[in-house]
Every structure is written in C-alpha cells, then in structure tokens.
Design a protein around this motif. Structure first.
Motif, mmCIF file in Angstrom:
data_model
loop_
_atom_site.group_PDB
_atom_site.id
_atom_site.type_symbol
_atom_site.label_atom_id
_atom_site.label_comp_id
_atom_site.label_asym_id
_atom_site.label_seq_id
_atom_site.Cartn_x
_atom_site.Cartn_y
_atom_site.Cartn_z
ATOM 1 N N VAL A 28 -3.352 -5.026 -1.734
ATOM 2 C CA VAL A 28 -2.393 -4.968 -0.621
ATOM 3 C C VAL A 28 -2.345 -3.556 -0.040
ATOM 4 N N LYS A 29 -2.217 -2.558 -0.901
ATOM 5 C CA LYS A 29 -2.118 -1.171 -0.437
ATOM 6 C C LYS A 29 -3.387 -0.750 0.296
ATOM 7 N N GLU A 30 -4.532 -1.045 -0.287
ATOM 8 C CA GLU A 30 -5.815 -0.681 0.327
ATOM 9 C C GLU A 30 -5.955 -1.309 1.718
ATOM 10 N N THR A 31 -5.585 -2.572 1.844
ATOM 11 C CA THR A 31 -5.690 -3.272 3.129
ATOM 12 C C THR A 31 -4.701 -2.714 4.137
ATOM 13 N N MET A 32 -3.481 -2.430 3.696
ATOM 14 C CA MET A 32 -2.496 -1.844 4.598
ATOM 15 C C MET A 32 -2.983 -0.501 5.137
ATOM 16 N N LEU A 33 -3.491 0.354 4.260
ATOM 17 C CA LEU A 33 -3.954 1.676 4.676
ATOM 18 C C LEU A 33 -5.110 1.566 5.668
ATOM 19 N N ALA A 34 -5.940 0.538 5.513
ATOM 20 C CA ALA A 34 -7.087 0.347 6.404
ATOM 21 C C ALA A 34 -6.701 -0.309 7.727
ATOM 22 N N ASP A 35 -5.703 -1.219 7.704
ATOM 23 C CA ASP A 35 -5.426 -2.056 8.870
ATOM 24 C C ASP A 35 -4.162 -1.719 9.654
ATOM 25 N N ILE A 36 -3.246 -0.971 9.068
ATOM 26 C CA ILE A 36 -1.980 -0.667 9.746
ATOM 27 C C ILE A 36 -1.958 0.820 10.087
ATOM 28 N N PRO A 37 -1.756 1.153 11.372
ATOM 29 C CA PRO A 37 -1.763 2.568 11.751
ATOM 30 C C PRO A 37 -0.569 3.333 11.179
ATOM 31 N N GLU A 38 -0.800 4.609 10.926
ATOM 32 C CA GLU A 38 0.264 5.474 10.421
ATOM 33 C C GLU A 38 1.437 5.479 11.392
ATOM 34 N N GLY A 39 2.650 5.470 10.857
ATOM 35 C CA GLY A 39 3.862 5.484 11.663
ATOM 36 C C GLY A 39 4.359 4.107 12.072
ATOM 37 N N ALA A 40 3.596 3.067 11.756
ATOM 38 C CA ALA A 40 3.981 1.702 12.131
ATOM 39 C C ALA A 40 5.189 1.233 11.323
ATOM 40 N N THR A 41 5.915 0.278 11.899
ATOM 41 C CA THR A 41 7.032 -0.368 11.227
ATOM 42 C C THR A 41 6.486 -1.552 10.428
ATOM 43 N N VAL A 42 6.952 -1.703 9.189
ATOM 44 C CA VAL A 42 6.455 -2.744 8.282
ATOM 45 C C VAL A 42 7.610 -3.547 7.708
ATOM 46 N N ILE A 43 7.391 -4.858 7.597
ATOM 47 C CA ILE A 43 8.326 -5.782 6.964
ATOM 48 C C ILE A 43 7.544 -6.544 5.900
ATOM 49 N N PHE A 44 8.094 -6.636 4.694
ATOM 50 C CA PHE A 44 7.464 -7.393 3.610
ATOM 51 C C PHE A 44 8.224 -8.693 3.369
ATOM 52 N N ALA A 45 7.482 -9.758 3.061
ATOM 53 C CA ALA A 45 8.064 -11.005 2.558
ATOM 54 C C ALA A 45 7.122 -11.523 1.480
ATOM 55 N N GLY A 46 7.684 -11.897 0.340
ATOM 56 C CA GLY A 46 6.843 -12.383 -0.741
ATOM 57 C C GLY A 46 7.507 -13.472 -1.533
ATOM 58 N N HIS A 47 6.688 -14.411 -1.965
ATOM 59 C CA HIS A 47 7.158 -15.520 -2.796
ATOM 60 C C HIS A 47 6.693 -15.293 -4.232
ATOM 61 N N SER A 48 7.612 -15.358 -5.183
ATOM 62 C CA SER A 48 7.324 -15.271 -6.606
ATOM 63 C C SER A 48 6.569 -13.970 -6.917
#
Length: 172
Positions: free
Chosen positions: A85-105
């Motif tokens: 998850v972290k590796e993909t976020m760092l590659a795909d989401i630009p710095e300074g972006a707003t992020v919301i997480f939702a997760g099941h179990s």
C-alpha cells in the motif's frame, strides 16, 4: 447537490456506509481512486480514496491478504500488505494530496497503520480513516480522525492489542 439523485451511481459515489463496505471488500487487494468529497456548505474537495479489503483466509506467508499478514497487522507489526500500500501510494499519489482511507477487516488494520506512518503523514494530508469490522490497532502518529464501524455480533473487531480499550471505549 442536496438531492441524492444528483450524485453519480455507485461505484462513482459512496453515499452510505454499505456502499463503502461493498467498495472496500470488492477490491482485489486495494484500490486508489481520485474522488471529490462533497459536504453541505463547503467547497468540493479533491482527494485520493484508498480502499483496502480484508483477509482471504489463506495461510500462505507470501499472500498479502493471508492470515499471517493479518496477525502481524493485528499486533501493529511490519507486514507485506502495508509495504505494498505504501509503495503504491508513494508512486501514484502526488505529494501534498489529500487522502482518505477506508478498510474492511484486515484492510482496516492496514489503513490504521498507514494513517500513522510518519512518511505518509509528512507527504500527504490524511483527513479521514474509516474502518469496518476491524480491530483497533495501537499505532502512534495518526493525526486524522478514526471512525470504526463494528457489529456487536462480530467478535473480531473487539480483539487486538488493545482489547481493554476496545471493550471500554468502542461503541458499535
């Protein structure tokens, strides 16, 4: 946009908790989407929605959704799902972006770990964390609100490193 019919159809719009649950649990492992958050009397907010699904009940140590990863996350330990998850976020989401997480179990436990990660907090504006049927994971560094949704009949969310906190503070 005050009328429910003004919003796009699912999955483009998550209007209720059931939509969010269905969305998070239907992903292959996790998914990152650009979204617009609409709130009454506020300007629409562009954000990235990170939806993480739960365990697949596998005992394979290399399976990111397997029981071994679930147990590590349960204990706030380093695990391959969080790394992915972290590796993909760092590659795909630009710095300074707003992020919301939702997760099941399991996805909710990994989302809690990600929301507390120093590097992710430094790089992104993490504004919300929603977990569904997930145990509370004791992490430090989380700055955003945590909203846990659990059912009294499901014992899994009540377990975890902080069982006492779950028992006395969680409100299903």
């Amino acid at each position: 946009m005050n009328n429910k019919n003004d919003y796009p159809e699912y999955p483009a719009s998550l209007q209720v908790l059931n939509d969010t649950m269905r969305f998070a649990s239907s992903r292959e492992n996790f998914e990152i989407n650009k979204v617009t958050v609409c709130s009454p009397d506020k300007e629409p907010l562009k954000a990235y929605f990170v939806a993480l699904r739960g365990t697949d009940q596998s005992f394979d140590k290399t399976d990111v959704l397997g029981i071994p990863v679930c147990l590590k996350s349960f204990l706030s330990k380093h695990n391959i799902y969080f790394d992915l998850v972290k590796e993909t976020m760092l590659a795909d989401i630009p710095e300074g972006a707003t992020v919301i997480f939702a997760g099941h179990s399991l996805g909710g436990m990994v989302a809690q770990q990600a929301a507390g990660d120093v590097e992710l907090n430094h790089r992104y504006n993490i504004i919300n964390l929603l977990t569904i049927g997930s145990p509370f994971v004791a992490v430090t560094g989380r700055k955003c609100p945590l909203r846990r949704f659990v059912d009294k009949a499901d014992f899994i969310p009540w377990l975890g490193k902080s069982f006492k906190a779950n028992l006395f503070t969680a409100k299903p």
